[in-house]
Design a protein around this motif. Sequence first.
Motif, mmCIF file in Angstrom:
data_model
loop_
_atom_site.group_PDB
_atom_site.id
_atom_site.type_symbol
_atom_site.label_atom_id
_atom_site.label_comp_id
_atom_site.label_asym_id
_atom_site.label_seq_id
_atom_site.Cartn_x
_atom_site.Cartn_y
_atom_site.Cartn_z
ATOM 1 N N THR A 177 18.725 24.796 75.726
ATOM 2 C CA THR A 177 19.963 24.831 74.880
ATOM 3 C C THR A 177 20.562 26.115 74.775
ATOM 4 O O THR A 177 21.773 26.006 74.706
ATOM 5 C CB THR A 177 19.247 24.403 73.432
ATOM 6 O OG1 THR A 177 18.430 23.267 73.442
ATOM 7 C CG2 THR A 177 20.438 24.198 72.470
ATOM 8 N N ILE A 178 19.785 27.068 74.941
ATOM 9 C CA ILE A 178 20.576 28.546 74.813
ATOM 10 C C ILE A 178 21.416 28.716 75.943
ATOM 11 O O ILE A 178 22.303 29.216 76.125
ATOM 12 C CB ILE A 178 19.410 29.555 74.603
ATOM 13 C CG1 ILE A 178 18.918 29.215 73.342
ATOM 14 C CG2 ILE A 178 20.055 30.883 74.978
ATOM 15 C CD1 ILE A 178 17.519 30.339 73.205
ATOM 16 N N VAL A 179 20.903 28.280 77.328
ATOM 17 C CA VAL A 179 21.626 28.550 78.368
ATOM 18 C C VAL A 179 22.824 27.762 78.474
ATOM 19 O O VAL A 179 24.015 28.169 78.718
ATOM 20 C CB VAL A 179 20.791 27.924 79.738
ATOM 21 C CG1 VAL A 179 21.585 27.744 80.943
ATOM 22 C CG2 VAL A 179 19.378 29.025 79.986
ATOM 23 N N GLY A 180 22.990 26.283 77.913
ATOM 24 C CA GLY A 180 24.083 25.629 77.569
ATOM 25 C C GLY A 180 25.212 26.317 76.715
ATOM 26 O O GLY A 180 26.353 26.428 77.019
ATOM 27 N N LYS A 181 24.679 26.952 75.513
ATOM 28 C CA LYS A 181 25.642 27.511 74.563
ATOM 29 C C LYS A 181 26.296 29.012 75.338
ATOM 30 O O LYS A 181 27.103 29.508 74.913
ATOM 31 C CB LYS A 181 24.829 28.190 73.448
ATOM 32 C CG LYS A 181 24.388 26.768 72.658
ATOM 33 C CD LYS A 181 23.780 27.305 71.379
ATOM 34 C CE LYS A 181 23.348 26.072 70.482
ATOM 35 N NZ LYS A 181 22.484 26.477 69.314
#
Length: 1317
Positions: A177-181
């Motif tokens: 999720t963090i990578v997507g953000k």
Amino acid sequence: MSHLSSKVESELQPLLRQLLKSIKERISGAPSVECAEEILLHLEETDENFHNYELVKYLRNYIDTALGSVIDEETEKCTAAEGRSLGSGQDTLVQQVTKKTRESEEYKEMMKSLKNTMMIVVESLINKFEEDQLKKEELHRRKQHEQHTSYCMDSCSDSGSSFNQSYTFMNQEQLQTIVGKMDPSQPKEVRREALQTLCCAPPSDVLNCECWVTLRKHLATALSDPDPTLNDKSLRFYAKTFSSSTFTTTRETYTSLAKHLESCFTSQQSPVPTLFAGIDITSPEIVQLLKKFRLLNEFQKEVPSFWIRHPEKFMEEIVESTLSLLSVTHEQNRRTETSCHVLEPIYFLALLDTKASWFNKWMHGYYSRTVVLRLLENKYKSLINAAVRQCLNYFDSKNLEDDDTDNLSTMLYHLNGDRRTYYTGHELQYIYFVHSLCLLGRLLMYTRGRKLFPVKVKNRKEPVSLMDLLVLLIQMMYQHPKSAQNGNITQTDSYAPANLVMEVLRMLCGRKECATECLYRSIVIDSLLFPISTLLKGEQMIVTGIETVLINTADILARIASTDRGLSLLLFGENKKEAARNCSSAQVIAEFTKRLLDGELPTLVSTEPTPALKGAFIFVCRQMYNTCEGLEVLMPYSLHEAISKAWKKACLLSERIPTPIAGSESDSSAAQELQNTMILEEMLLDNLLNFAATPKGLLLLQQTGALNECVVFMFSRFTKKLQVSKCEKFGYGVMVTQVAATAPGIVALQSSGFIKALVMELWSVLECGRDDARMINPKPTPVEPIDRSCQKSFLALVNLLSSFYAVYELIGNLPLPNKASYSLREVPTSIVDVIDRLIIMNSNAKIHSLFNYEHSHMFGVRLLNVMCCNLDILLLLESQYHVSEILLNAQKENVRENLENPGDFIIDGLSVERNHILVRMNLIGGPSERILPQRVLQKGNDPYRWPLFSSYPLPKYYLREPLKNLALKQDNEFNKLLKNSEKQRGWLENCKKHFCRIMISKPDIIKGSILVELLEKVVDHLSDNPSECFFTPYEASDTSVKHFNHSPIQQLGIKMVVRYGRSLGLLKDDSDQELAVLLMHCERFMKQQQTTISSSLCCLQGGYIGHDWFASTAFLIMSGDGERTLKFLHQFSSLLVSAFLWLPRLHSSMHLSVENAESGIHPVYSCTAYYIEMLLKTEVPLVFSAFRMSGFTPSQICQHWLAQCFWNYLNWTEIGHYIAVCIILGPDYQVYMCIALLKHLEQEILHHMQTQDLQIFLKIHPSFSQHQHLQVSCLLKKYWLDLSAVHTLPSLPERTENSALSQISIRCRGSSPWISC
């Protein structure tokens, strides 16, 4: 008291907590629980505040209350019985009371109650501690949650460390999720929050996620983002990755950061300041850039400590990405504004790591150095080119004056301390220059680094070679000579160009291979000598600190001169033949030093040269004149006289300075002046002392009149075990031995207290043992004749008593004390005392005065055995102390007292040793001419097969039958040559050729009548040649010798010679008188040739003090024919060779200068032994080194051998060959023969150097066959003749007082026109 109340428990808790806090550091530093317990148990012994702790006070009061009555009661009981005393083995009163108290019921009850209560107190403290820990953890979790939800700006500066940050755990779904953000398309607020969350996650979890590749790209994008928050948070994550990641991830992270920085300097978007504009570190863009370089540099310095544990690819990629970044130039910048010089990455790295410590660490290990050098050679040589160009630009720049340079070096020192905000272009250029200089200096240390040269530099036609760079650095040292006096460089000056260059040059000097390739070149030496040559020409150097320049130059020259290769370069240059025609570097230095000491340098007349400057150049010369070859080159400059004159002047100045008076205004200035003068005086004396390192140098030192003061100075440093100098590996052992080989030297050693200290130290080892040794176990009984603890003292005495002249000065005409009684506290203080107490054991008083009689007496007898190897010392001891008679009496008393076998000798260590030395003292001969008994016992029924005796003559068991003269096939051509010798032209040269041929092929032919005829005819030819005659011949008459009486030494010597001649079958029974008359004639002749001398030396009071071994040898060669021998000596005495074969010939001779005659140092030592050491260092360097490591000198043993014409070391036939070789081929063959002997013994010498008994071996055991090594001597002659072009003298000097010394000097250097063999 059965228990403690709860109130008391509450009182004990804070007291115990206070104690634990006070000793917290002690306990926390303990490596284990056991160690912590030991600390607590011994706290009273180690803690001076122990009795001040409140808990200790409380426990003391508690014990007094609980046990006070018991203690008082037991004390009364123990003291009740009056009149009873405590004998040995009984307990004291305190011990008794303590024992009774500890056995009482009250004590047991108190301990039980106290233990239970303390356990409760400790348990409550532990519980309270656990509660506090839980509260802290809860508080920490709350704080982390607040950080997760609300980000606080990091306040770290660009100079702070970026490692070791805290984090929280995350699962894979959260990470995805963090990578997507973090996608660049997301809003900045989302990306910021994602980066903040990522920084709190463990790097291991982040780097092991499936989307790491995508995440890495997003991180690199964030790192390049203009938003400072994204930039900073991305950099923080990089720092965490470096501190805790796998090697693969670390490598990828580093290369990513390096590529990002590289793109900053090659892309159009990244603003990079220009060199003209300088750097403003308050600018946000510059701050971010410096933080990135700081992180990069920190990792560069850390990674060498662990990259060897990872695959080589890990290191290669890190190195290559770094070099790629640093190779970026301003021309590669893609912006349209290319007219200005844009700063390059190397400037920023240099600003953070000015002295290139990262490069030093990378080059330290072979593992990484190989990769760095390979990449520099193949792909990134431009980095080296840029560094060289920067050094050239700095040197060529005209706008950097000395004051500017000083300010820049001061700026660099304060770079990390001051909070500067702006650096100008000049300052950045200087920082880059320092970085480049340090990088190049480290590069030059390695072979592959030096192979990178020559390098091509922009705007220069010719490539810059290695020599060009070194010359440039040396010139740079002259251009900006910022340095402190006496070599004490302050931290501020450490960034000055001169000191940076000096650091590089010192580093190169310290590595043999580097110095050989970089510094041992004529062009480098010429550059170093440039300011010296300029001043010698009388020209003024345009330099602000000329003394600093000269001191720096002298420092490097001294380091070069301290090595064999560098010394050879200074003395002879790279091409020795060219050096012979031109003035060598050593001569330039010597001339400058002499004029500096004499105050004859016009350019330095205005200001008196400082002691530091004088000392620096004297030290350079010292590295040369303390070697034989160096002294030979510097001899014409008489540096010993110049230094001596300066020392005497300093002594006068120190005497004139008034004593400082306390309270006066001039007190401090007078004290400082006195201290400076004393330092100068000591420095000059120290350098003057080093002339004693060589035989001829010792003669020069003696002639200055400062020998005694120098020896006192040496003794003061010797007792403190100080190093001779910063360039000297060994101590004063060799120098002490060299000094002790001469009469004036041994007198100086005695007057300084050195001999007294040595004897007292020996006595303490033999009889007293070490005062500071705790006697836990009894001292073991020695099993070796010389115990290991005494070995050092034994060798020191052997070195001291090796020379006959030295022994005569110490014991000549001195009687033994022979006291009726000796106190056990009476310690010997002289050599006579040592002989009296350890060797001449002729009374019970001496025996009873020794604690370790057998061990100490064995030491003395072994010392006597070594001393008696010198035949003159043997005759001296026998004539004064009747040593053999005392030893025979000792053997007579050492018998068994039984009725069955009365008179049987007791076989023990002392009787065996006495037997050996008695045989050695009575028998004369070479290795195959006498039989010496062994000194060890064998296993079995017959432990010692050698017959013991208590009176002379020797048992027949020790006597060899004379060898029969075997009929040898004669050499017809040689016999014909001898018969047809009547003054034929070229006969002598022809004779030399045939003599060498026969000596190598059939040496046994030359003996007996052939040897006599050969010597007579050669001497006859030489004496008829005026160019060969140097002395006035002796006119003999029969009546002129009747009033002469022989000394006791001569009388014993005559008996010894006759005894040897009879054993050889050369003399008749009535030869004593004929030999005595011959020696009387010789003594009368010597008296005619002597000059009046004023000297306090015992050896110069009258005629020659030793036995005339050469005249005795000639007498035996002539088979006892006195008239024939006298005629031979009459002709021989006019030849130069007589000065060196016939030692009495030059004793106090009128043919020597007054200084040489009064010195008491014979030319065989100051000349022959001097050239032996010179050639030995070149021809057999391992042997020369072995001598130095043993604290012994080749000159000492060679003087010993030559003085007695090799008696006891060569067989009689070979002694005749030695005499013939020196007479026929020249006196220089005396030198070559000694070199051949030592080369023959090379393996044995190296072995005995390791066993630490080299001196003993060379005096007692060597054997040598003369004819086997004549070819070696001839080859040496040829070599030194070929080298004669270097030392060619225009012509032979005229016959002056010093002609003998001059001629042997010429011939040993090979400049004689004699035919080579």
